[in-house]
Write a protein that holds these residues in place. Structure first.
Motif: not given
Length: 118
Positions: A55, A57, A107, A110-112
């Motif tokens: 994954y 970001t 965010a 984890v940055g979603h």
């Protein structure tokens, strides 16, 4: 008609992210293991998280040289300030770029990207 029942997001740690969204939204934790976890909301709506060790970001706003955001989540709130305090207390990060005065872009851990709007 084909009803949408949920969305699945990649995450390095599905359990951690499912718990974040359960706390953020007041939803219940459903499936919960190292590879798949689910936050379950009203009408059995599901926000699920699958393990993705690679994954990356996404950037906000978009930058053609960086990982692109594929989607974001929108949540309607009654009070932007109260929702802001709640989200940031759980680890959400307010983003520098805010496109509209009645929207807040964050965010998750984890940055979603997700948004609150009134």
């Amino acid at each position: 008609m084909i009803p949408l029942k949920g969305v699945v997001l990649d995450a390095p740690d599905p359990r951690q992210l499912a718990r974040f969204y359960c706390d953020l939204l007041g939803w219940k934790l459903g499936d919960d293991d190292e590879t798949w976890a689910t936050a379950t909301g009203p009408n059995d709506t599901k926000l699920s998280f699958q393990s993705e060790p690679a994954y990356r970001t996404p950037t906000w706003p978009s930058d053609a040289r960086e990982q692109q955001m594929q989607l974001h989540l929108d949540f309607k709130v009654d009070d932007l300030e109260a929702a802001h305090e709640h989200a940031t207390s759980l680890g959400a990060r307010l983003q520098d770029f805010q496109p509209q005065p009645d929207v807040r872009v964050y965010a998750d851990p984890v940055g979603h990207i997700f948004c609150f709007f009134v």
